[in-house]
Scaffold this active site. Structure first.
Site, PDB file in Angstrom:
ATOM      1  N   CYS A  93      39.753  37.337  35.530  1.00  0.00           N
ATOM      2  CA  CYS A  93      40.531  36.611  36.523  1.00  0.00           C
ATOM      3  C   CYS A  93      39.700  36.191  37.728  1.00  0.00           C
ATOM      4  CB  CYS A  93      41.721  37.450  36.997  1.00  0.00           C
ATOM      5  SG  CYS A  93      41.277  39.118  37.453  1.00  0.00           S
ATOM      6  N   GLY A 119      40.031  32.029  34.482  1.00  0.00           N
ATOM      7  CA  GLY A 119      41.285  32.436  33.863  1.00  0.00           C
ATOM      8  C   GLY A 119      42.159  31.221  33.624  1.00  0.00           C
ATOM      9  N   ASN A 193      40.817  41.393  40.651  1.00  0.00           N
ATOM     10  CA  ASN A 193      39.814  41.020  39.654  1.00  0.00           C
ATOM     11  C   ASN A 193      38.998  42.255  39.340  1.00  0.00           C
ATOM     12  OD1 ASN A 193      37.925  39.747  38.026  1.00  0.00           O
ATOM     13  ND2 ASN A 193      36.731  38.955  39.737  1.00  0.00           N
ATOM     14  N   GLY A 194      39.003  42.666  38.081  1.00  0.00           N
ATOM     15  CA  GLY A 194      38.242  43.847  37.695  1.00  0.00           C
ATOM     16  C   GLY A 194      38.988  44.683  36.680  1.00  0.00           C
ATOM     17  N   TYR A 334      26.869  33.611  32.556  1.00  0.00           N
ATOM     18  CA  TYR A 334      27.941  32.861  31.905  1.00  0.00           C
ATOM     19  C   TYR A 334      29.164  32.583  32.769  1.00  0.00           C
ATOM     20  CZ  TYR A 334      31.810  31.931  28.650  1.00  0.00           C
ATOM     21  OH  TYR A 334      32.904  31.393  28.025  1.00  0.00           O
TER      22      TYR A 334
END
Length: 578
Positions: A93, A119, A193-194, A334
């Site tokens: 996310c 996301g 996020n995580g 990436y």
């Protein structure tokens, strides 16, 4: 079940912060974000199904809308090719936080657009206006979830937003963030996020004490920890909750009068801060989001730092002791956009240098260099420039293919890859081709790309991978297969070359990657390349998070006590080591 037209799901809810002042004896969170209007005690919530072409998907249970459309007469008309989808790592996310701008929701909407690559299957925004938290979340792209009408329902000068990757089944909408919850002193919204490696043990402890969970997301644990905390004021509740978390978290919180940004002590996932010309503060996962809304990048949120913004200004706190940073190296390989600055480094520059290293250490006689778009493009440019060979666009990517499509009854080989990537015969026919990609996960897509190029007339196909071999799963917020499914964990480089059918194969050497990073090399996490985890999961035998939060998204084990403390830093000063 009756046929239903579905393109995205959405819910909206409004929470009056003053409605909960009488709940001083209630220690638990109230249910939140429920799409079922008949649920007792749920906040006002609406689910909607915009009409597009009717689709039905029942091929695999991981599809987000399979539980809503299951008519038997459509069962075989739509196919999903998960091998092609899953042969890339997926960032879970991206988050955004804005404070002090009268158009906070619109700016948040634009910033989420810039983070759409992080996301693509769910988005949400929460704003605060006149002591009311207003939430709109939905399944789909940002542009599918929000429109002018929706944004008009989100007034206020503070907002947080979130984009996420997939979960599964009917629970997908419930798992779309930001989450908003009411507790005895008001309400709070959070976007995360995580991944919390001690999620399972934390949740089990909370449930033993009577907590009721409404989602399968590890983020909900944070809200429960805030609700049961005895600390005062609210800021210290967040601090108290974070003291119990292990793993990766970059989070933004919003209350009736504050915006709070938090990053875990290791700094696994990125989080940056910027300012707009009108003085508004902006937090985002990447600087590309700041650029779109004309916010000037100021700095990263430091690992272990809590930043609080309210009418009195900015205040920071930090966790002690200070762990060595372990930022995710795959942000540069990436995940992040090439135009972003992540962990203080240009993503574009990093990827170009990865390609240059490959050209130096794994040269091969070739006529043309091409990339697997889009993530392999910059590394391919670096390879071509260093090798003195032309870079050409040998593979064209279709940007209009979703995860569902209708296949003819006569099966087409490599159908999923052919839908997304088309070879340019004029570039590759009769040529010795170097193909640069960012990584190999399972190897399924790489083998199909090699076959695609050879069928288009390539004389030779040489694969160059701009990252070291991936041998271990990630526990810190990246959607990865189990280690047993990673091809580099099972096969040697030569065996992988034979499997994918290329004439040669080379990965970015791990030592060369660390040498490139120089003095910063120790501040990155390389667990996916080495299997050495900065935060050891309690049990190494459990399944890693597979697809979002719905599948097992934590790891089992006992709650590990944390005895560190927090130190307060004066307002308008950055956190420093103590």
């Amino acid at each position: 079940m009756a046929s239903t037209n579905i393109s995205s799901l959405s819910s909206s809810s409004t929470i009056n912060l003053h409605q909960h002042q009488h709940l001083h004896k209630a220690p638990l969170l109230k249910p939140f974000q429920s799409p079922n209007l008949t649920t007792p005690n749920s906040f006002q919530s609406v689910s909607f199904f915009p009409t597009k072409n009717p689709i039905n998907i029942s091929c695999k249970n991981r599809n987000p809308i399979s539980d809503f459309a299951s008519d038997d007469h459509l069962t075989h008309s739509v196919q999903i090719y998960d091998d092609d989808v899953d042969d890339k790592l997926r960032e879970e996310c991206g988050v955004v936080g804005i404070y002090g701008d009268p158009e906070a929701s619109r700016l948040c909407y634009l910033a989420l657009h810039a983070l759409q690559h992080r996301g693509q299957e769910g988005a949400g925004i929460v704003t605060v206006h006149e002591n009311i938290l207003k939430s709109i979340t939905g399944v789909g792209l940002v542009s599918e979830v929000f429109n002018e009408s929706k944004l008009n329902q989100l007034p206020g000068d503070s907002a947080i937003g979130h984009v996420r990757y997939s979960t599964a089944g009917s629970s997908m909408l419930k798992n779309v963030q930001p989450f908003v919850a009411g507790y005895r002193f008001g309400s709070v919204g959070v976007a995360h996020n995580g991944n919390l490696v001690n999620y399972r043990s934390l949740r089990a402890k909370l449930e033993e004490n009577g907590s009721i969970f409404n989602t399968s997301s590890d983020t909900e644990v944070v809200l429960h920890l805030i609700a049961i905390s005895k600390a005062r004021p609210f800021l210290l509740r967040i601090v108290n909750a974070c003291e119990q978390l292990e793993g990766a978290y970059s989070m933004v919180f919003v209350t009736e009068d504050k915006l709070v940004a938090v990053r875990d002590p290791h700094g696994f996932r990125p989080l940056v801060m910027g300012r707009r010309s009108n003085g508004a503060y902006v937090f985002a996962s990447e600087t590309c989001a700041l650029d779109l809304i004309e916010a000037t990048y100021e700095r990263e949120v430091n690992p272990g730092e809590v930043i609080v913004i309210d009418k009195d200004g900015i205040q920071t706190l930090c966790l002690m002791p200070h762990f060595e940073p372990k930022s995710c190296i795959f942000e540069h390989i990436y995940f992040s956009q090439p135009n972003s600055i992540v962990f203080g480094r240009s993503v574009y520059k990093s990827r170009k240098e990865f390609g240059e290293i490959l050209a130096t250490e794994a040269p091969v006689d070739c006529d043309v260099v091409i990339a697997v778009p889009d993530s392999g493009v910059v590394a391919a440019l670096g390879y071509a420039a260093k090798a003195g060979v032309p870079f050409e666009q040998g593979l064209i990517r279709s940007h209009y293919v979703g995860r569902t499509f209708i296949e003819p009854s006569q099966r087409i080989r490599d159908f999923g890859v052919k839908l997304k990537l088309a070879p340019v015969k004029a570039v590759i026919e009769g040529k010795r081709v170097v193909v640069v990609d960012d990584s190999i996960v399972r190897g399924t897509t790489s083998s199909k790309i090699v076959r695609l190029l050879k069928e288009a007339g390539a004389k030779e196909v040489h694969m160059r991978i701009a990252s070291p071999p991936m041998v271990a799963s990630c526990y810190y917020g990246v959607d990865t297969p189990s280690s047993e499914e990673l091809i580099s964990n099972r096969l040697s480089t030569e065996e992988i070359r034979k499997y994918i059918g290329s004439d040669s194969l080379a990965f970015l050497p791990f030592d060369s990657l660390k040498n490139l990073l120089k003095e910063d090399s120790s501040s990155f996490c390389y667990a996916c390349f080495t299997g050495k985890y900065p935060v050891e999961p309690p049990s190494m035998e459990v399944k890693v998070k597979k697809v979002g939060d719905f599948v097992d998204d934590g790891v089992s084990g006992t709650l590990k006590s944390i005895e560190e403390g927090w130190v307060q830093v004066p307002r308008d000063q950055t956190a420093t080591k103590v």
